[in-house]
Design a protein around this motif. Structure first.
Motif, mmCIF file in Angstrom:
data_model
loop_
_atom_site.group_PDB
_atom_site.id
_atom_site.type_symbol
_atom_site.label_atom_id
_atom_site.label_comp_id
_atom_site.label_asym_id
_atom_site.label_seq_id
_atom_site.Cartn_x
_atom_site.Cartn_y
_atom_site.Cartn_z
ATOM 1 N N ILE A 171 5.125 5.104 3.709
ATOM 2 C CA ILE A 171 4.940 5.943 2.511
ATOM 3 C C ILE A 171 6.060 6.982 2.439
ATOM 4 O O ILE A 171 6.690 7.171 1.395
ATOM 5 N N ALA A 172 6.290 7.645 3.572
ATOM 6 C CA ALA A 172 7.317 8.692 3.618
ATOM 7 C C ALA A 172 8.667 8.141 3.178
ATOM 8 O O ALA A 172 9.400 8.771 2.412
ATOM 9 N N GLU A 173 8.968 6.923 3.650
ATOM 10 C CA GLU A 173 10.257 6.313 3.307
ATOM 11 C C GLU A 173 10.317 5.876 1.846
ATOM 12 O O GLU A 173 11.397 5.678 1.298
ATOM 13 N N SER A 174 9.132 5.742 1.202
ATOM 14 C CA SER A 174 9.080 5.316 -0.206
ATOM 15 C C SER A 174 9.046 6.486 -1.186
ATOM 16 O O SER A 174 9.091 6.278 -2.399
ATOM 17 N N LEU A 175 8.917 7.707 -0.681
ATOM 18 C CA LEU A 175 8.777 8.861 -1.579
ATOM 19 C C LEU A 175 10.041 9.061 -2.415
ATOM 20 O O LEU A 175 11.156 8.842 -1.932
ATOM 21 N N ALA A 176 9.832 9.488 -3.665
ATOM 22 C CA ALA A 176 10.949 9.727 -4.581
ATOM 23 C C ALA A 176 11.911 10.750 -3.993
ATOM 24 O O ALA A 176 11.485 11.727 -3.368
ATOM 25 N N ARG A 177 13.207 10.499 -4.192
ATOM 26 C CA ARG A 177 14.238 11.404 -3.636
ATOM 27 C C ARG A 177 14.944 12.187 -4.749
ATOM 28 O O ARG A 177 15.995 12.757 -4.525
ATOM 29 N N ILE A 204 0.840 -1.203 0.000
ATOM 30 C CA ILE A 204 0.000 0.000 0.000
ATOM 31 C C ILE A 204 0.877 1.255 0.000
ATOM 32 O O ILE A 204 0.622 2.209 -0.733
ATOM 33 N N ALA A 205 1.925 1.233 0.820
ATOM 34 C CA ALA A 205 2.815 2.396 0.916
ATOM 35 C C ALA A 205 3.504 2.682 -0.416
ATOM 36 O O ALA A 205 3.579 3.828 -0.859
ATOM 37 N N ALA A 206 3.992 1.633 -1.068
ATOM 38 C CA ALA A 206 4.688 1.811 -2.351
ATOM 39 C C ALA A 206 3.745 2.397 -3.403
ATOM 40 O O ALA A 206 4.105 3.319 -4.142
ATOM 41 N N ALA A 207 2.506 1.875 -3.440
ATOM 42 C CA ALA A 207 1.520 2.372 -4.417
ATOM 43 C C ALA A 207 1.121 3.813 -4.100
ATOM 44 O O ALA A 207 0.885 4.623 -5.004
ATOM 45 N N SER A 208 1.038 4.148 -2.820
ATOM 46 C CA SER A 208 0.659 5.506 -2.410
ATOM 47 C C SER A 208 1.737 6.511 -2.792
ATOM 48 O O SER A 208 1.447 7.603 -3.285
ATOM 49 N N ALA A 209 3.003 6.120 -2.572
ATOM 50 C CA ALA A 209 4.121 7.022 -2.879
ATOM 51 C C ALA A 209 4.148 7.375 -4.363
ATOM 52 O O ALA A 209 4.589 8.463 -4.744
ATOM 53 N N GLU A 210 3.645 6.463 -5.207
ATOM 54 C CA GLU A 210 3.623 6.711 -6.652
ATOM 55 C C GLU A 210 2.604 7.779 -7.046
ATOM 56 O O GLU A 210 2.605 8.257 -8.180
ATOM 57 N N LEU A 211 1.720 8.157 -6.120
ATOM 58 C CA LEU A 211 0.700 9.173 -6.423
ATOM 59 C C LEU A 211 1.190 10.589 -6.112
ATOM 60 O O LEU A 211 0.419 11.536 -6.138
ATOM 61 N N LEU A 212 2.464 10.723 -5.832
ATOM 62 C CA LEU A 212 3.041 12.023 -5.466
ATOM 63 C C LEU A 212 2.788 13.086 -6.532
ATOM 64 O O LEU A 212 2.504 14.246 -6.210
ATOM 65 N N GLY A 213 2.865 12.678 -7.812
ATOM 66 C CA GLY A 213 2.667 13.650 -8.894
ATOM 67 C C GLY A 213 3.707 14.738 -8.815
ATOM 68 O O GLY A 213 4.875 14.484 -8.536
#
Length: 256
Positions: free
Chosen positions: A110-116, A85-94
């Motif tokens: 989610i926070a740890e999965s966000l693009a850097r 769920i976290a990985a899929a959510s991080a992909e919605l960052l836009g």
């Protein structure tokens, strides 16, 4: 132990569920010295009172004004599901540049999965999330001040909400103790509810993330409606028919 009253038996069942995270009909019948049908009847009664949710062969506790799981417990339950769920959510960052990350274990993932790969400002009330991201490249972490709740290690009260009220946030990742089509998003503690409500008011986009067990559960304080959400990210353990009913209220429902 079979001479226990139904009330005593049900109290025992709730305590067991809260202590271990789930109860099993067969095990309870053996422990309590009663028929499985009696245990099932007890679980139905407890579900009617909003204390447990029944599953195939057992039940798990519902978080309420009087009972809430700790962050430590959340970090051990449904973990593979939460990671998906976290990985899929991080992909919605836009193209969001500022993100609110709610308290709780799934939002922390989610926070740890966000693009850097570009600068990002993360606003959070969670000490765990702030600590996990503090040294990340390209991230600015704003920790909201306030009273720290011991079980969840997150800040609450007027200091927290006042600081949040000063921001316009591109995207909020929100968790809840329960989400239902009728009662919206709920949480046991009014102080936590205020922080979540303020985060949603401050955000242009709001995404709810949570495991399948959150759906249909209702806690004490309502802080949002389903229609306030842009998207809901959960797992395929939420039935398609149920996901469709939530999507009818507005949000895109993503099952992973």
């Amino acid at each position: 132990m079979s001479d226990m009253s139904a009330e005593d038996r049900q109290r025992e069942i709730v305590q067991s569920a809260r202590r271990t995270g789930a109860v099993d009909v067969n095990e309870l019948a053996a422990e309590l010295g009663v028929a499985k049908e009696t245990v099932r009847r007890d679980l139905r009664a407890l579900e009617d009172h909003g204390l447990v949710r029944r599953t195939h062969g057992g039940a798990y506790p519902v978080e309420s004004a009087g009972f809430e799981t700790t962050l430590a417990f959340r970090a051990t339950s449904h973990v593979p599901e939460k990671r998906r769920i976290a990985a899929a959510s991080a992909e919605l960052l836009g193209d969001a540049e500022t993100v609110f990350v709610d308290e709780g274990f799934t939002p922390q993932l989610i926070a740890e999965s966000l693009a850097r790969d570009r600068p990002l400002t993360v606003v959070t009330a969670s000490l765990a999330t702030a600590g996990a991201l503090a040294e990340a490249d390209n991230m600015t972490v704003l920790l909201l001040g306030g009273r720290v709740r011991s079980g969840t290690l997150a800040t609450v009260d007027h200091w927290t909400t006042k600081m949040l009220a000063g921001f316009v946030i591109d995207l909020a990742f929100i968790g809840a103790n329960g989400i239902s089509r009728e009662h919206g998003l709920t949480t046991p503690d009014p102080a936590v509810s205020e922080v979540k409500a303020q985060a949603i008011r401050a955000a242009r986009r709001t995404i709810f993330t949570g495991v399948h067990t959150k759906f249909g559960a209702v806690s004490f304080c309502r802080f949002a409606e389903v229609s306030d959400l842009e998207a809901i990210v959960t797992s395929t353990l939420l039935p398609t028919s149920e996901a469709h009913r939530y999507s009818m209220q507005g949000p895109q429902v993503i099952r992973v």
